[in-house]
Design an enzyme around this catalytic site. Structure first.
Site, mmCIF file in Angstrom:
data_model
loop_
_atom_site.group_PDB
_atom_site.id
_atom_site.type_symbol
_atom_site.label_atom_id
_atom_site.label_comp_id
_atom_site.label_asym_id
_atom_site.label_seq_id
_atom_site.Cartn_x
_atom_site.Cartn_y
_atom_site.Cartn_z
ATOM 1 N N GLU A 135 66.771 9.479 -27.577
ATOM 2 C CA GLU A 135 65.591 8.911 -27.735
ATOM 3 C C GLU A 135 64.527 9.582 -26.665
ATOM 4 O OE1 GLU A 135 68.038 7.164 -27.781
ATOM 5 O OE2 GLU A 135 67.918 6.070 -29.812
ATOM 6 N N HIS A 192 68.063 -5.465 -30.493
ATOM 7 C CA HIS A 192 67.660 -5.162 -31.812
ATOM 8 C C HIS A 192 66.512 -5.806 -32.562
ATOM 9 C CE1 HIS A 192 71.326 -2.686 -31.474
ATOM 10 N NE2 HIS A 192 70.786 -1.969 -32.272
#
Lengths: 329, 327
Positions: B60, B129
């Site tokens: 990322e 998440h």
């Protein structure tokens, strides 16, 4: 060109260019020495990181770059900026926080950039510029442009996750980027010998399937030669190279550094490898320079830096209205 | 007009732009043949090829930086992060680089990119998440922050985000992906910084974001049965924030409740409430401003606990009644 018995310069550079590089090394050194003086006197605020002693890597690597080529730099970036074509007056004005500076006085020492000239910016975040360089190289590849991107960073940056992620990305996509690690032996106070298990940072290249090259970072001819090969590789679509320039910063990490983590003897040993002196000797032996001419160059640069200071001092400061400009495009 | 889903609207906005502009490309993890974690990019690699639908390693920070660097040098990337929680790993590049480059460089250079990412709870994916971290990025000058609540808004706002010359964080709510609304086939743009009054009313204003817009509309429908008229304002973008529309609505109703899914403490609701309190609407307030947000805990896995973490329709109804009682 065979410059001396030992020194072979691989790429084709004119004699004028070789002399220019000598001058540029002095520009880098004298700029930073002047900045050092101003900080000691409290004439500039904030902080700064000086690259005195590391002039050969900035000048050598950028010697082969065109205006179209890009660089990303670090907190210790004045030398890279000069080598990529920045002028001392606008840099000094930036350090003085004036509107005539490269960033209109809003960036300061750690953020000098000149996007139009291919300098994508110094960076206050260690390893922060490495992914940016990869992005710049991605643009070149996607737009089928011929430029290469040189990414400067220090030894400390190679322990950041961004280094790993970005180098891997450049490797798998065969991007035209040249990673130049200026290993000046210390990340602030942390010796790289204690912070990494590998002997050479260049050894890490193997983990990404790209070439890693160890170079004498205080030898400009060697820096030019290894960069030449890396540029050729990048321009022909073969992907990145990791160059490790072994060097040393003569000054401390930043303006406030008692240098307790290293010995004065070690500093003296490295000062003997003065990159400017070594290059001067090569040029003299090659018959391209004389002691007199060398001194003339140094003095001319000294004057140039004084002129830059004058320019900075006489430049206007930003107005308070500038606080909120350029936050958004 | 045809109806398409929120997910299809996002994909359509990207595809239409990519057909027109070669500088636009998308990069992210598993966005190729897999079609992205939620299927948003499904079919795109087949149309645009692997150069422009760029499947990346799980990196990322690296891919965010690559997006920023390519934006700075002339591309207009769309970066997809699989879950908005993963923005933690990309934040240096978004916060220290993308957001500040133009300012630090004295107005030279720009970073036209969109970071698209699904946020929100309700899928049982638990603490790492399910978060809604939009307040973090809203705090950073230089970034814009978008939270569409309908398919129509998603398409128009994404077009505006792609056209914008600044880094834009575009939050897609994962529970809204399957919701549908009327969406024009042609491209259209909804300006960033323009709120939408999703329902007009006279008794109380609810300022709600993302999925809370729908919960607030449901609550409004229930309250209507009791003769309570609720106005629901959807800011659509939290940076820039359409203060005028919110202030005008509060001036009209004299009562306001701010609802978001993100944890209440430090959430954007505090910013909106303060903005109202500092504005001319303050003099029109008949009751204290009320905020509803997520609990001060990580998001739990157990479905009942997960539900209890975020404001639900009955909580909104209760908040409206409490506010009316204090007026």
């Amino acid at each position: 060109m065979q410059l001396t018995k030992e020194k072979l310069l691989i790429p084709d550079l004119s004699n004028d260019k070789l002399i220019d590089l000598y001058k540029q090394m002095w520009q880098i050194r004298l700029f930073d020495e002047k900045v050092d003086e101003f900080f000691a006197k409290g004439m500039i605020h904030g902080t700064t990181h000086l690259a005195v002693g590391q002039e050969a890597s900035a000048a050598g690597v950028c010697a082969l770059l065109t205006v179209e080529d890009k660089i990303t730099s670090t907190h210790r970036g004045h030398g890279h900026c000069i080598a990529k074509g920045a002028t001392a007056d606008k840099m000094m004005a930036e350090l003085f926080g004036r509107t005539t500076g490269y960033c209109k006085g809003k960036g300061g020492s750690m953020h000098i950039a000149d996007v139009e000239m291919g300098n994508l910016g110094a960076n206050g975040i260690v390893a922060g510029g490495i992914p940016l360089a990869v992005g710049s190289a991605l643009t070149a590849k996607m737009k089928k442009l011929d430029y290469v991107t040189v990414c400067f960073f220090g030894d400390g940056a190679t322990n950041e996750g961004s280094f790993h992620e970005a180098v891997n990305l450049a490797a798998i996509w065969d991007l035209p980027v040249i990673f130049v690690c200026e290993n000046n032996q210390y990340g602030m106070s942390g010796p790289i010998k204690e912070m990494a298990k590998v002997e050479h940072i260049a050894d890490r290249a193997g983990a990404y399937g790209i070439p890693g090259v160890v170079a004498d970072g205080n030898d400009i001819i060697e820096m030019i030669n290894v960069t030449d090969e890396a540029i050729n590789r990048a321009r022909s679509g073969k992907g990145p190279t990791l160059i490790e320039a072994k060097t040393y910063r003569w000054k401390g990490h930043s303006k406030s550094d008692a240098k307790k983590y290293r010995t004065r003897e070690e500093e003296q040993e490295w000062r003997k490898k003065d990159p400017i002196k070594r290059y001067k000797e090569v040029l003299i032996e090659a018959g391209l320079l004389t002691e007199e001419k060398a001194e003339e160059i140094r003095l001319a640069v000294k004057q140039e830096i004084e002129d830059a200071v004058k320019f900075a001092e006489e430049s206007p400061a930003p107005t308070l209205d500038d606080l909120l400009t350029d936050v958004y495009a | 007009m045809r109806e398409i889903t929120y997910l299809e609207a996002v994909r359509e906005a990207m595809s239409q732009e990519m057909r027109k502009n070669d500088d636009v490309y998308i990069l992210g993890e598993d966005i190729g043949v897999y079609g992205g974690a939620f299927g948003v990019t499904r079919g795109m690699i087949e149309e645009f090829g692997p150069e422009r639908v760029r499947n990346t390693p799980i990196s990322e920070a690296g891919i965010a930086g690559a997006a920023v660097g390519s934006a700075l040098t002339g591309m207009r990337p769309i970066l997809e992060l699989q879950f908005s929680d993963f923005i933690t790993i990309a934040l240096d590049q978004m916060v220290n680089q993308a957001a500040k480059i133009r300012y630090m460089y004295g107005g030279k250079g720009k970073v036209p990119m969109v970071l698209r990412t699904p946020s929100g709870s309700g899928t049982g994916a638990a603490a790492q998440h399910s978060q809604s971290l939009e307040a973090w990025v809203a705090h950073i000058p230089g970034l814009k922050v978008v939270q569409p609540s309908t398919a129509y808004d998603a398409k128009g706002l994404l077009k505006a985000a792609m056209d914008d010359d600044n880094p834009v964080i575009f939050y897609e709510h994962k529970l809204l992906y399957k919701t549908s609304s009327d969406v024009p086939e042609e491209e259209y743009s909804i300006p960033l910084g323009k709120a939408d009054i999703k329902r007009e009313g006279t008794d109380v204003t609810i300022v709600a974001t993302a999925i809370m817009v729908h919960k607030s509309l449901e609550a409004a429908k229930e309250l209507e049965k009791e003769g309570i008229s609720v106005e629901v304002v959807d800011p659509r973008t939290i940076v820039p924030l359409d203060e005028e529309t919110i202030v005008n609505s509060v001036k009209k109703t004299g009562k306001v409740i701010v609802v978001h899914e993100a944890v209440k403490r430090g959430g954007i609701g505090g910013e909106i409430a303060s903005m109202i309190a500092e504005s001319e609407a303050f003099d029109y307030l008949d009751a204290p401003i009320k905020r509803l947000g997520g609990a001060n805990s990580p998001i739990p896995y157990n479905p009942e606990l997960e539900k209890a973490h975020v404001p639900q329709v009955p909580d909104i109804i209760k908040a409206v009644k409490e506010t009316l009682n204090r007026a």
